[in-house]
Design a protein around this motif. Structure first.
Motif, mmCIF file in Angstrom:
data_model
loop_
_atom_site.group_PDB
_atom_site.id
_atom_site.type_symbol
_atom_site.label_atom_id
_atom_site.label_comp_id
_atom_site.label_asym_id
_atom_site.label_seq_id
_atom_site.Cartn_x
_atom_site.Cartn_y
_atom_site.Cartn_z
ATOM 1 N N LEU A 43 10.052 7.105 5.284
ATOM 2 C CA LEU A 43 9.100 6.176 5.989
ATOM 3 C C LEU A 43 8.603 5.253 5.436
ATOM 4 C CD1 LEU A 43 8.035 6.024 8.922
ATOM 5 C CD2 LEU A 43 6.374 7.877 8.220
ATOM 6 N N TRP A 44 7.917 5.661 4.292
ATOM 7 C CA TRP A 44 6.986 4.695 3.542
ATOM 8 C C TRP A 44 7.877 3.583 3.066
ATOM 9 C CZ3 TRP A 44 2.511 5.649 4.703
ATOM 10 C CH2 TRP A 44 1.894 7.116 5.013
ATOM 11 N N ASN A 45 8.703 3.740 2.932
ATOM 12 C CA ASN A 45 9.724 2.686 2.222
ATOM 13 C C ASN A 45 10.137 1.615 3.168
ATOM 14 O OD1 ASN A 45 10.638 2.622 -0.905
ATOM 15 N ND2 ASN A 45 11.057 4.805 -0.350
ATOM 16 N N LEU A 46 10.525 2.398 4.564
ATOM 17 C CA LEU A 46 10.622 1.382 5.815
ATOM 18 C C LEU A 46 9.509 0.609 5.911
ATOM 19 C CD1 LEU A 46 12.864 0.726 7.598
ATOM 20 C CD2 LEU A 46 11.732 2.452 9.135
ATOM 21 N N ILE A 47 8.347 1.324 5.935
ATOM 22 C CA ILE A 47 7.224 0.352 6.295
ATOM 23 C C ILE A 47 6.972 -0.823 5.201
ATOM 24 C CG2 ILE A 47 4.542 0.485 6.439
ATOM 25 C CD1 ILE A 47 4.877 3.404 7.300
ATOM 26 N N PHE A 103 0.919 -1.331 -0.001
ATOM 27 C CA PHE A 103 -0.236 -0.122 -0.106
ATOM 28 C C PHE A 103 0.771 1.232 0.025
ATOM 29 C CE2 PHE A 103 -2.630 3.316 1.350
ATOM 30 C CZ PHE A 103 -3.901 3.144 0.346
ATOM 31 N N PRO A 104 1.866 1.277 0.875
ATOM 32 C CA PRO A 104 2.686 2.571 0.954
ATOM 33 C C PRO A 104 3.278 2.809 -0.450
ATOM 34 C CG PRO A 104 3.309 1.163 2.747
ATOM 35 C CD PRO A 104 2.480 0.292 1.934
ATOM 36 N N MET A 105 3.377 1.942 -1.389
ATOM 37 C CA MET A 105 4.036 2.153 -2.697
ATOM 38 C C MET A 105 3.151 3.065 -3.337
ATOM 39 S SD MET A 105 5.454 -1.305 -3.968
ATOM 40 C CE MET A 105 6.758 -2.316 -2.826
ATOM 41 N N HIS A 106 1.834 3.358 -3.207
ATOM 42 C CA HIS A 106 1.078 4.217 -3.881
ATOM 43 C C HIS A 106 1.542 5.521 -3.617
ATOM 44 C CE1 HIS A 106 -1.612 0.582 -4.024
ATOM 45 N NE2 HIS A 106 -1.661 0.792 -5.371
ATOM 46 N N ILE A 107 1.579 5.496 -2.207
ATOM 47 C CA ILE A 107 1.785 7.098 -1.673
ATOM 48 C C ILE A 107 3.138 7.429 -2.143
ATOM 49 C CG2 ILE A 107 2.046 8.309 0.373
ATOM 50 C CD1 ILE A 107 0.050 5.953 1.707
ATOM 51 N N VAL A 108 4.267 6.887 -2.035
ATOM 52 C CA VAL A 108 5.503 7.166 -2.422
ATOM 53 C C VAL A 108 5.588 7.533 -3.972
ATOM 54 C CG1 VAL A 108 7.174 6.526 -0.896
ATOM 55 C CG2 VAL A 108 6.471 4.783 -2.518
ATOM 56 N N GLY A 109 4.756 6.792 -4.728
ATOM 57 C CA GLY A 109 4.737 7.034 -6.152
ATOM 58 C C GLY A 109 4.084 8.306 -6.436
ATOM 59 N N LEU A 110 2.903 8.568 -5.538
ATOM 60 C CA LEU A 110 2.373 9.850 -5.993
ATOM 61 C C LEU A 110 3.293 11.022 -5.403
ATOM 62 C CD1 LEU A 110 -1.457 9.178 -4.837
ATOM 63 C CD2 LEU A 110 -0.219 9.408 -7.395
ATOM 64 N N THR A 143 18.442 3.807 -5.357
ATOM 65 C CA THR A 143 18.331 4.314 -4.008
ATOM 66 C C THR A 143 17.879 5.701 -4.119
ATOM 67 O OG1 THR A 143 19.436 4.781 -1.947
ATOM 68 C CG2 THR A 143 20.726 5.526 -3.955
ATOM 69 N N TYR A 144 17.664 6.466 -3.050
ATOM 70 C CA TYR A 144 17.007 7.885 -3.094
ATOM 71 C C TYR A 144 17.572 8.738 -1.853
ATOM 72 C CZ TYR A 144 14.394 5.356 0.390
ATOM 73 O OH TYR A 144 14.095 4.639 1.629
ATOM 74 N N PRO A 145 17.772 9.944 -2.382
ATOM 75 C CA PRO A 145 18.366 10.727 -1.001
ATOM 76 C C PRO A 145 17.402 10.930 -0.058
ATOM 77 C CG PRO A 145 17.562 12.134 -2.813
ATOM 78 C CD PRO A 145 17.335 10.730 -3.422
ATOM 79 N N GLU A 146 17.935 10.920 1.123
ATOM 80 C CA GLU A 146 17.066 11.482 2.457
ATOM 81 C C GLU A 146 16.001 12.276 2.338
ATOM 82 O OE1 GLU A 146 19.067 10.862 5.993
ATOM 83 O OE2 GLU A 146 16.755 10.838 6.615
ATOM 84 N N ASP A 147 16.442 13.391 1.672
ATOM 85 C CA ASP A 147 15.628 14.626 1.894
ATOM 86 C C ASP A 147 14.429 14.462 0.872
ATOM 87 O OD1 ASP A 147 16.968 15.010 -0.337
ATOM 88 O OD2 ASP A 147 18.010 16.817 0.364
ATOM 89 N N ALA A 148 14.411 13.481 0.163
ATOM 90 C CA ALA A 148 13.079 13.259 -0.656
ATOM 91 C C ALA A 148 11.841 13.102 -0.127
ATOM 92 C CB ALA A 148 13.482 12.045 -1.667
ATOM 93 N N GLY A 149 12.201 12.562 1.159
ATOM 94 C CA GLY A 149 11.118 12.514 2.341
ATOM 95 C C GLY A 149 10.436 10.833 1.970
ATOM 96 N N TRP A 150 10.917 10.227 1.226
ATOM 97 C CA TRP A 150 10.263 8.890 0.955
ATOM 98 C C TRP A 150 10.794 7.809 2.146
ATOM 99 C CZ3 TRP A 150 12.773 9.252 -4.530
ATOM 100 C CH2 TRP A 150 12.149 10.315 -5.219
#
Ligand code: HEM
Ligand SMILES: [Cu+2]
Lengths: 870, 126
Positions: A501-505, A476-483, A492-499
């Motif tokens: 938490l969702w990726n951790l879940i 489910f979180p993938m929908h959110i990080v996608g949006l 990988t992705y940088p910390e300040d992208a803000g993704w």
């Protein structure tokens, strides 16, 4: 039965332990009919069994051996590719700026994960399921072409292994599961990685098509007397439609892969814009396969749900005809959606509109199926067994995935969401919710039938809940990080992208999924020995297979059932009563013949007996043919052109051996005697009806391949304002005309030979085949010389590439036809074939007619289209 | 079903059971969807041809105006085809369930064809 765990038991003969006859006490009338015991059961069981030992394993053709192997191998690839890769990917993505794996390895991981699951897991699992269960479900003893089934398995296994051997060469494919050009072309992927992808999966695709042919004929022709089309179980409908879709979808992919390999290995140009190619052509060919593929995986899943759900709520499915119509509708519509994967490549607006419209429309039949299931549940009383839990999980999860599907089907939304994690969320909801959950339901449901033991309900519940919760937490979180803008396929992705938490879940969800899968494996393993003993019909189900003992004897049905209802075990008191003719026939077939494997063929629509034929027995040749096939592909991979020729020689030789007439074990008089008694022809030398269907499907396959070549031709034609390119002369028409006439003559002569043998005149047959083969050889030679002497090579321009490729396709097709007519000629000269036993002749004639037509069109296009310039 | 009793014959040169042809059954069942897909393929290819023309200028097979006309005509013809199939299916006698399936599919196909064709009137050509 090679699950040698429990001796067969049914309600009449439980052995020792208590038997589960019915699971939760909801069954109001526990006496569903069972198949009648018969004195010949054991004798037939031995007749139908595969041979023991290693040789026995290599020569096995029996549907349950083949089906079970396909499923187990599919699961094996799932554990290998589905699990290991995804665990590593999720570990990597759990934290930003993570350095567990680098970009190259990450590319390999997602490519491998996608390719394996889409080609090597779900498809073989479902084909295996169908091959294993269909004969019992339909009241038949075997699949129509057991050897083709064995071939399907071997090609699938060897293709998968060839694909996986890329790891040994450190050349793991790394261009995504759809291998877009030009990235996958020779310029940007010069190493062997993509060759492994194309060639390894190519072998497996051939296996998929072979399996589909088996399934189509099984459903249409091999059923119990009285099982009309309208009485087919929904699962059989689903598999029938799926199998047709496999034929129509995989063939263009094989053609596309061939073109890609020609571009990579032979310096041709189909996808290189500089030389007249088009990289979009690859996308089209891929997605003409790719979108139907997702429904190829989904439809069998709905078939399983439509079997399990009604049984678990003890109600007939609501709206059977709507259900069938919906599945057929989905089968067709899914071929009008492919470009919704190409919404962002700059297609003309009106084309976008066509595909968006079809993508929205397909939600309607899917909705029809849904409401039908819901109505069925509404009407019934749910038994929360493990299979039902998975059905429930399917319904919840798939609805969410379907809704996100409709969202991305809207062009403006997709232009935002495309290539983002939103799509990854969508596809996992539909693939895991829509496909994997029903597979689990199906395994829990049918396991007792094949092993004689129930799977543990307790483990089953844990299995389900861990998976269900885990899947939602992960995806489910993938929908959110996608949006939020996270693209797919980044390592990988940088910390300040803000993704983060969702990726951790997402990654933590795996902590639930993994034990869930582990419990499933454990349950399958443990229950083989320790599960409760299952009776014939532990779920109180309605379909035929539950009347057989669990596990059933090799032949399944000793005495064929007679069907009067869509739910025979619920509506009929007796499985062997019916119209006198059917009764006598079923009775007779239980006792005769006992020397060869007899299978009944019925009318497609009405389920009336049409023929009794001898189904093929064990043989090593499918295995050898598969070895030859994989040899061709492996040699191509290593650029050993001679090896490829050797492989081709092996394939031709072993196919001839595989199909050589074997002694019929019975005289024509004996056949006629049975025929007079029962009004049904007996063909101990092989079926006429089934062979005709086989040939029809082979011709369909060739025609689809030809259609894909034509599509490529005209697509390239449209992309090139000047055709042929400047400086290239138009081809001469004289030789082309001669070639077309010669092909027509060949087809005509072979047809005349067929009419000869039908009139009992073998000399005419020999003459026809000889003249036909000679004309054909002349035509092939002439065409080959003309292609070779053209003043532009296959590597010069897309025009030259497609010209020579289509020309070569015609030559190969005609050569196959020549091999067929020559080998038939040899047997005819040796005195085979009569007015009763003429099936191979029939097939050659039909194949030749098709070859004539295809060659005429092909040559008209090749030589004529260059004149069609505006 | 009993009217289709197989006819045992003595001649060894004939299949003993005449097989009822199922071509009609298939036409009535999936005729609609086949019409839909043929229509879909047709309008798609014409659109590709027309738009390729527009991109490259000189190489004209189909102009944009001709495109819209072609799509509208094809849609009308295809829907008429679905209608004709529905009418014949209603007249034919056979299995009721299969007839029902054909009917649902025929109407669905007509609707899907209409939706596809309407695109030509709503969205600009290329
Ligand atoms: C059985 C059900 C389905 C399955 C198994 C499925 C599977 C997939 C897969 C694997 C992809 C990703 C392809 C890729 O790698 O790019 C995808 C994308 C997509 N799906 Fe589905 N899908 C299903 C149902 C639907 C439905 C019902 C719709 C629309 C009504 C839909 C619309 C789309 C669209 C438009 C994309 C492309 C998104 C993009 O890449 O921008 N899907 N689907
Ligand atoms: Cu799609």
């Amino acid at each position: 039965m090679s699950f040698d765990v429990a001796a067969p038991s049914d309600r009449h003969g439980p052995i020792g332990e208590p038997v589960v006859d019915e699971v939760t006490g909801l069954l109001t009338d526990p006496t569903t009919p069972v198949s009648a015991p018969a004195a010949t059961t054991e004798q037939l069981d031995r007749l139908w069994d595969d041979k023991p030992g290693l040789w026995g394993r290599l020569t096995a053709v029996q549907n349950d051996a083949v089906g079970r192997r396909m499923m187990l191998t599919g699961f094996f690839f799932l554990l290998l590719g589905g699990s290991v890769d995804s665990v590593v990917m999720r570990l990597q993505l759990a934290r930003p700026d993570s350095e567990i794996v680098g970009p190259q390895l990450y590319n390999e991981l997602f490519t491998n994960h996608g390719s394996v699951t889409m080609f090597l897991v779900i498809l073989p699992i479902f084909e295996g399921f169908a091959i294993l269960t269909l004969p019992m479900l339909l009241g038949s003893r075997e699949m129509p072409f057991p050897r083709l089934g064995a071939f399907a398995y071997w090609t699938f296994l060897m293709g998968g292994l060839l694909y996986y051997s890329s790891t040994l060469f450190s050349a793991v494919p790394d261009v995504g599961w759809f291998a877009y050009t030009p990235l996958s072309g020779p310029q940007f992927s010069p190493d062997l990685n993509v060759d492994f992808w194309v060639l390894g999966l190519g072998v497996a695709e051939i296996g998929a098509i072979a399996g589909a042919v088996e399934i189509i004929i099984a459903v249409l022709k091999l059923r119990a007397p009285g099982m009309t089309l309208a009485r087919l179980p929904l699962y059989a409908w689903a598999m029938l439609i799926t199998a047709f879709m496999i034929l129509f979808a995989f063939t263009p992919l094989i053609v596309g892969s061939l073109l890609l390999e020609l571009e990579r290995g032979f310096g041709m140009h189909f996808f290189t814009p500089g030389a007249g190619g088009s990289s979009l052509l690859w996308q089209h060919l891929f997605w003409i396969f790719g979108h139907p593929e997702v429904y190829i995986q989904f439809l069998p899943a709905t078939g399983i749900v439509s079997m399990v759900l009604p049984v678990m709520v003890r109600r007939r499915i609501a709206g059977y005809s709507w259900m069938v119509a919906a599945m057929i509708g989905i089968g067709f519509l899914s071929f009008g959606l492919w470009a919704h994967h190409m919404f962002t490549v700059g297609l003309p607006a009106i084309v976008l509109a066509f595909f968006a419209a079809a993508s929205m429309v397909i939600a309607i039949p899917a909705g029809v199926q849904f409401f039908s299931w819901i109505a069925t549940i509404w009407d019934g009383q749910v038994r929360w067994t493990t299979p039902m839990l998975f059905v429930f999980g399917f319904m919840i999860t798939f609805v969410i995935g379907g809704i996100t599907g409709v969202m991305v089907a809207a062009v403006p939304f997709d232009q935002q969401a495309h290539d983002s994690y939103f799509v990854v969320g969508h596809l996992h909801y539909v693939l895991i919710g829509g496909v994997a959950f029903p597979i689990f339901a199906g395994v829990y449901y049918w396991y007792p039938k094949f092993t004689g033991r129930m799977m543990s309900e307790r483990l089953g519940r844990w299995n389900f809940w861990l998976l269900f919760v885990g899947v939602h937490v992960t995806f489910f979180p993938m929908h959110i990080v996608g949006l939020l803008g996270m693209p797919r396929r980044i390592y990988t992705y940088p910390e300040d992208a803000g993704w983060g938490l969702w990726n951790l879940i997402s990654s933590l969800g795996l902590l639930l999924i993994l034990p869930g899968i582990g419990l499933f494996v454990l349950n399958v393993w443990w229950s083989r020995k320790h599960g409760q003993r299952a009776g014939a019909n532990p779920w109180g189900a309605d379909s035929l297979e539950w009347a057989l003992p669990s596990p059933p004897p090799q032949q399944g049905w000793t005495r064929l059932p007679i069907v009067h209802s869509r739910h025979p075990l619920w509506d009929q008191d007796e499985l062997h009563r019916g119209d006198d003719r059917h009764e006598q026939l079923a009775h007779a077939l239980g006792r005769w013949p006992l020397k060869w494997r007899a299978v009944l063929v019925v009318g497609t629509g009405n389920g009336e007996p049409e023929e009794v034929f001898r189904v093929a027995n064990t043989s090593i040749w499918p295995f050898v043919t598969a070895l030859g096939t994989v040899g061709i592909f492996a040699s191509e991979l290593l650029k050993l052109r001679l090896g490829a020729l050797l492989g081709a020689a092996i394939v031709i030789g072993s196919v001839v051996m595989w199909n050589r007439p074997s002694p019929p074990l019975m005289t024509e008089e004996e056949e006629l005697a049975f025929e007079r008694d029962h009004g049904v022809p007996v063909r101990a030398s092989g079926s006429l009806v089934v062979a005709r269907w086989g040939m029809a499907l082979a011709i369909l396959f060739v025609s689809i391949a030809f259609g894909s070549f034509l599509l490529s031709y005209f697509y390239l034609r449209l992309e090139n304002p000047v055709w042929p390119p400047a400086g290239v002369a138009r081809p001469g028409l004289g030789i082309a005309a001669v070639v077309v006439v010669l092909f027509a003559a060949a087809a005509g002569a072979v047809g005349a030979g067929r009419r000869g043998i039908l009139a009992g005149d073998r000399a005419r047959l020999v003459r026809g085949l000889a003249i036909g083969s000679a004309c054909a050889v002349a035509a092939v030679a002439l065409l080959a010389v003309d292609l070779a002497s053209a003043d532009f090579g296959p590597g010069d321009h897309a025009y030259g590439s497609i010209f020579h490729t289509l020309g070569a396709f015609t030559i190969v097709l005609a050569s196959v036809a020549v091999v067929m007519s020559v080998s038939t000629l040899v047997y005819a000269v040796r005195g085979h074939y009569s007015a009763r036993r003429f099936s191979p002749v029939d097939n050659v004639a039909r194949f030749w007619a098709a070859t004539g037509v295809i060659a005429a069109i092909s040559i008209t296009v090749l030589y004529g289209a260059p004149y069609l310039t505006s | 079903m009993s009217e289709r009793t197989p006819i045992p014959v003595d001649s060894p040169f004939e299949p003993a059971v005449r097989q009822a042809s199922t071509v009609g059954l298939w036409v009535r069942t999936i005729g609609g969807p086949v019409v839909w897909i043929v229509h879909f393929a047709f309008v798609y290819f014409v659109a590709e041809a027309a738009c390729a023309t527009e991109r490259s200028g000189s190489n004209g097979f189909v102009g944009s105006d001709a495109l819209v006309v072609a799509i509208v005509v094809a849609t009308v013809v295809a829907m008429a085809g679905c209608g004709a199939l529905l009418v014949t299916a209603r007249r034919a006698d056979g299995d009721r369930v299969m007839a029902r399936i054909g009917e649902v599919l025929g109407m669905g196909a007509a609707g899907a064809t209409l939706v596809t064709g309407l695109a030509a009137l709503v969205v600009g050509p290329c």
